[in-house]
Write a protein that holds these residues in place. Structure first.
Motif, short mmCIF file in Angstrom:
data_model
loop_
_atom_site.label_atom_id
_atom_site.label_comp_id
_atom_site.label_asym_id
_atom_site.label_seq_id
_atom_site.Cartn_x
_atom_site.Cartn_y
_atom_site.Cartn_z
N ALA A 61 65.35 -55.81 0.35
CA ALA A 61 65.35 -56.71 -0.80
C ALA A 61 64.10 -57.59 -0.79
O ALA A 61 63.65 -58.04 0.26
CB ALA A 61 66.59 -57.59 -0.77
N ASP A 62 63.56 -57.85 -1.97
CA ASP A 62 62.36 -58.67 -2.12
C ASP A 62 62.35 -59.25 -3.52
O ASP A 62 62.18 -58.51 -4.50
CB ASP A 62 61.12 -57.82 -1.86
CG ASP A 62 59.83 -58.62 -1.90
OD1 ASP A 62 59.79 -59.69 -2.53
OD2 ASP A 62 58.84 -58.16 -1.29
N ALA A 63 62.53 -60.56 -3.63
CA ALA A 63 62.59 -61.19 -4.95
C ALA A 63 61.30 -61.01 -5.72
O ALA A 63 61.31 -60.77 -6.94
CB ALA A 63 62.92 -62.68 -4.80
N THR A 64 60.17 -61.13 -5.05
CA THR A 64 58.89 -60.99 -5.74
C THR A 64 58.74 -59.60 -6.35
O THR A 64 58.30 -59.45 -7.50
CB THR A 64 57.72 -61.26 -4.77
OG1 THR A 64 57.87 -62.57 -4.21
CG2 THR A 64 56.38 -61.16 -5.48
N GLU A 65 59.14 -58.58 -5.61
CA GLU A 65 59.07 -57.21 -6.13
C GLU A 65 59.92 -57.06 -7.39
O GLU A 65 59.51 -56.39 -8.35
CB GLU A 65 59.56 -56.25 -5.05
CG GLU A 65 59.60 -54.79 -5.50
CD GLU A 65 60.25 -53.89 -4.48
OE1 GLU A 65 59.66 -52.85 -4.14
OE2 GLU A 65 61.36 -54.23 -4.01
N VAL A 66 61.09 -57.69 -7.40
CA VAL A 66 61.97 -57.61 -8.57
C VAL A 66 61.26 -58.12 -9.81
O VAL A 66 61.25 -57.47 -10.87
CB VAL A 66 63.26 -58.41 -8.31
CG1 VAL A 66 64.06 -58.57 -9.61
CG2 VAL A 66 64.12 -57.71 -7.26
N TYR A 67 60.62 -59.29 -9.72
CA TYR A 67 59.98 -59.88 -10.90
C TYR A 67 58.69 -59.16 -11.27
O TYR A 67 58.32 -59.15 -12.45
CB TYR A 67 59.75 -61.37 -10.65
CG TYR A 67 61.06 -62.10 -10.51
CD1 TYR A 67 61.96 -62.16 -11.57
CD2 TYR A 67 61.44 -62.66 -9.30
CE1 TYR A 67 63.19 -62.77 -11.43
CE2 TYR A 67 62.67 -63.28 -9.16
CZ TYR A 67 63.54 -63.34 -10.23
OH TYR A 67 64.76 -63.94 -10.09
N GLN A 108 69.92 -67.66 -8.04
CA GLN A 108 69.33 -66.46 -8.61
C GLN A 108 68.38 -65.73 -7.65
O GLN A 108 68.49 -64.52 -7.47
CB GLN A 108 68.59 -66.81 -9.90
CG GLN A 108 68.08 -65.63 -10.69
CD GLN A 108 69.20 -64.79 -11.26
OE1 GLN A 108 69.11 -63.58 -11.26
NE2 GLN A 108 70.25 -65.42 -11.76
N GLU A 109 67.46 -66.42 -7.04
CA GLU A 109 66.48 -65.73 -6.20
C GLU A 109 66.97 -65.50 -4.77
O GLU A 109 66.43 -64.66 -4.04
CB GLU A 109 65.16 -66.50 -6.19
CG GLU A 109 64.52 -66.51 -7.57
CD GLU A 109 63.09 -67.05 -7.59
OE1 GLU A 109 62.58 -67.48 -6.53
OE2 GLU A 109 62.48 -67.04 -8.68
N PHE A 110 68.03 -66.21 -4.38
CA PHE A 110 68.50 -66.09 -3.00
C PHE A 110 69.45 -64.93 -2.82
O PHE A 110 69.83 -64.62 -1.68
CB PHE A 110 69.14 -67.42 -2.57
CG PHE A 110 68.21 -68.58 -2.77
CD1 PHE A 110 67.03 -68.66 -2.06
CD2 PHE A 110 68.46 -69.53 -3.74
CE1 PHE A 110 66.14 -69.71 -2.27
CE2 PHE A 110 67.58 -70.57 -3.97
CZ PHE A 110 66.41 -70.66 -3.23
N ILE A 111 69.84 -64.26 -3.91
CA ILE A 111 70.65 -63.05 -3.75
C ILE A 111 69.82 -61.92 -3.16
O ILE A 111 70.37 -60.89 -2.75
CB ILE A 111 71.29 -62.61 -5.08
CG1 ILE A 111 70.22 -62.18 -6.10
CG2 ILE A 111 72.17 -63.71 -5.64
CD1 ILE A 111 70.80 -61.62 -7.39
N TYR A 112 68.50 -62.11 -3.08
CA TYR A 112 67.62 -61.10 -2.47
C TYR A 112 67.28 -61.45 -1.02
O TYR A 112 66.53 -60.71 -0.38
CB TYR A 112 66.33 -60.99 -3.29
CG TYR A 112 66.57 -60.68 -4.74
CD1 TYR A 112 66.96 -59.40 -5.14
CD2 TYR A 112 66.45 -61.66 -5.72
CE1 TYR A 112 67.22 -59.12 -6.47
CE2 TYR A 112 66.69 -61.38 -7.06
CZ TYR A 112 67.08 -60.11 -7.43
OH TYR A 112 67.33 -59.84 -8.75
N ALA A 113 67.80 -62.55 -0.51
CA ALA A 113 67.47 -62.99 0.85
C ALA A 113 68.41 -62.34 1.85
O ALA A 113 69.60 -62.59 1.84
CB ALA A 113 67.57 -64.52 0.93
N ASN A 114 67.86 -61.49 2.71
CA ASN A 114 68.66 -60.72 3.66
C ASN A 114 68.24 -61.05 5.08
O ASN A 114 67.21 -60.59 5.57
CB ASN A 114 68.48 -59.22 3.39
CG ASN A 114 69.34 -58.36 4.30
OD1 ASN A 114 70.40 -58.79 4.76
ND2 ASN A 114 68.91 -57.13 4.58
N GLY A 115 69.04 -61.90 5.75
CA GLY A 115 68.77 -62.21 7.15
C GLY A 115 67.53 -63.05 7.33
O GLY A 115 67.24 -63.97 6.58
N GLU A 116 66.75 -62.71 8.36
CA GLU A 116 65.51 -63.42 8.65
C GLU A 116 64.40 -62.92 7.71
O GLU A 116 64.08 -61.73 7.70
CB GLU A 116 65.09 -63.18 10.11
CG GLU A 116 66.06 -63.75 11.13
CD GLU A 116 65.88 -65.25 11.33
OE1 GLU A 116 64.86 -65.79 10.85
OE2 GLU A 116 66.77 -65.86 11.95
#
Length: 495
Positions: free
Chosen positions: A194-200, A349-357
């Motif tokens: 997962a990567d929020a930047t990639e999504v946008y 919204q953006e933290f749903i892409y945060a996976n672990g470290e």
């Protein structure tokens, strides 16, 4: 089970129930007792009247969002998939933690946490941020698994995940696949890793394309949007003005929060900034947020009719430059309603892409991507709409989000979150997964969905451009997925 209420709506029998779950799952295992702070997990059990006493398989609905509560049903047809699902299942509709009737979070919650640290703003922000972290996918799925083990006797169940519910599905398959018979997802396979930047980076170009199609259908609205934007301030202009308020208009260090809020509103109104009915300023950026709906049907028509009521005077035609044409009260109310957020929708919204470290902090991913795309600037014409993306100005200028701002600043720099995806376990997945992938999905890129599915064991997908992101809410999508899985033999364990 704690039965709160039992009743019928036309065509459906409904039970309201709730259980306690730990606020913090650290050190606790679903299905066992726990100590420490608890919150309520509210859920509904739905059947058709003829199946009330039948021993049907269980299907749990993983709601979209983040921050979305379970559907409030009016009939089997009011949410299209329900009619088909209740033919085969006893349907469980949880309100995810923090939403609906499950330990709901809103401005009052943030205020209570801040009040407990009133002498230390930094500690208050950290406490608020830590609290919000308890409302992400790892905790949501543990709640559901606890519910399955304790209230349904550990029976296996099937999941149906819409949008963010598909993200939760992969978390469920990563953490507790042993509890599942099968899984369905619609428009909701996240990219893993997962990567929020990639999504946008994928969704902003799609928003530009959606805007072009909207203006092709309603070319008069390009002129209308330009006339509106020419009359509105930018979010930066509003921020600079509010920061400059002093003395009798606004004393930042004195008065109650309500008094300070009223002072800001009075100052903006005196300066001539257009205000929404709740006192929020209407900026160009907020006007652009009307495009958040463009991934649904019939969103083009909804936005078109909002713009149709914009200008007061005469026949409401688009005014020429310099012509006095106030914005109508009805238009301002419609924009407020169309662009106002559920309390947890933007904060998470953006933290749903945060996976672990994390390798690096998220740091307002959507804003960073937008800053690299000048065509979305407030002075550009035609004015482009933005989609499902949150920006820092929202937490300064929207009353419902302002109490979250300090926590957001902390979270945007955080590097450690709960683990939500286990790539190795997903690769070896044995639970049948049937996904509907909408080819033109504005919110969840279809190419990224298919890339993930290529690395999830026992997964199958149906790619279609017949539906938008909300296709599940019609009558056809779930029926199609059900039939495909049934014909493949994936549902043999249910019967």
């Amino acid at each position: 089970m704690t039965l709160l209420n039992e009743y019928y709506v036309p065509g459906l029998h409904i039970e309201d129930r709730s259980i306690d779950v730990p606020l913090d799952w650290t050190g606790h295992e679903p299905g066992r007792g726990f100590d420490g702070a608890a919150i309520k997990l509210f859920y509904r059990v739905v059947t058709t009247p003829e199946h009330v006493h039948d021993d049907l398989p269980l299907l749990v609905f993983l709601q979209g969002g983040p921050g979305g509560a379970g559907p409030r049903l009016l009939s089997p047809q009011s949410d299209g998939w329900i009619e088909e699902a209740t033919k085969h299942f006893r349907v469980i509709l949880p309100d995810q933690r923090g939403t609906g009737r499950s330990g709901r979070i809103d401005t009052h919650t943030m205020a209570r946490i801040a009040a407990a640290h009133e002498d230390d703003a930094q500690a208050a922000a950290r406490a608020q941020a830590d609290h919000l972290k308890h409302f992400l996918a790892d905790s949501i799925v543990r709640d559901f698994e606890h519910l399955r083990r304790t209230e349904f006797g550990g029976r296996h169940w099937t999941t149906l995940g819409q949008s963010y519910g598909g993200f939760l599905t992969l978390t469920y398959l990563s953490l507790y696949p042993e509890g599942l018979d099968a899984s369905f997802t619609t428009g909701g396979i996240p990219h893993v890793p997962a990567d929020a930047t990639e999504v946008y980076e994928h969704t902003f170009p799609r928003m530009a394309a959606k805007t072009r199609r909207f203006y092709e259908r309603y070319p008069q609205d390009a002129e209308r949007m330009a006339a509106l934007a020419d009359r509105l301030p930018s979010a930066k202009e509003v921020s600079e003005f509010v920061d400059g308020l002093t003395g009798g208009v606004l004393d930042p260090m004195g008065g109650s929060p309500i008094e300070r809020r009223l002072g800001v509103i009075a100052g903006m109104e005196a300066h001539g900034f257009p205000l929404l009915p709740n006192g929020d300023p209407l900026t160009v950026e907020r006007l652009q947020c009307l495009g958040s709906d463009f991934g649904m049907k019939p969103s083009f028509e909804r936005v078109h009719w909002i713009l149709d009521d914009a200008f007061l005077g005469g026949d409401g035609s688009t005014p020429s430059a310099g012509e006095d044409a106030p914005l109508t009260d009805e238009f301002l109310a419609k924009v407020m309603n169309a662009t106002s957020s559920r309390p947890l929708y933007w904060p998470l919204q953006e933290f749903i892409y945060a996976n672990g470290e994390l390798d690096e902090p998220i740091r307002w991913a959507a804003q960073r991507v937008r800053d690299r795309r000048p065509e979305f600037g407030v002075g550009e014409r035609p004015l482009l709409f933005t989609g499902e993306a949150m920006f820092p100005w929202m937490f300064e200028q929207e009353a419902a989000l302002r109490p979250f701002r300090a926590a957001m600043d902390v979270l945007m720099e955080d590097m450690r979150f709960g683990v939500i995806y286990d790539e190795e376990r997903l690769a070896g997945n044995e639970v049948p997964l049937q996904a509907a992938v909408y080819f033109d999905d504005m919110y969840v890129d279809s190419g990224l969905q298919l890339d993930t599915l290529s690395r999830v064991g026992n997964s199958h997908y149906w790619v279609t451009n017949e539906f938008e992101h909300d296709g599940l809410h019609g009558s056809a999508v779930f029926r199609h997925l059900w039939r495909e899985a049934l014909d493949r033999g994936d549902l043999e364990r249910l019967f």
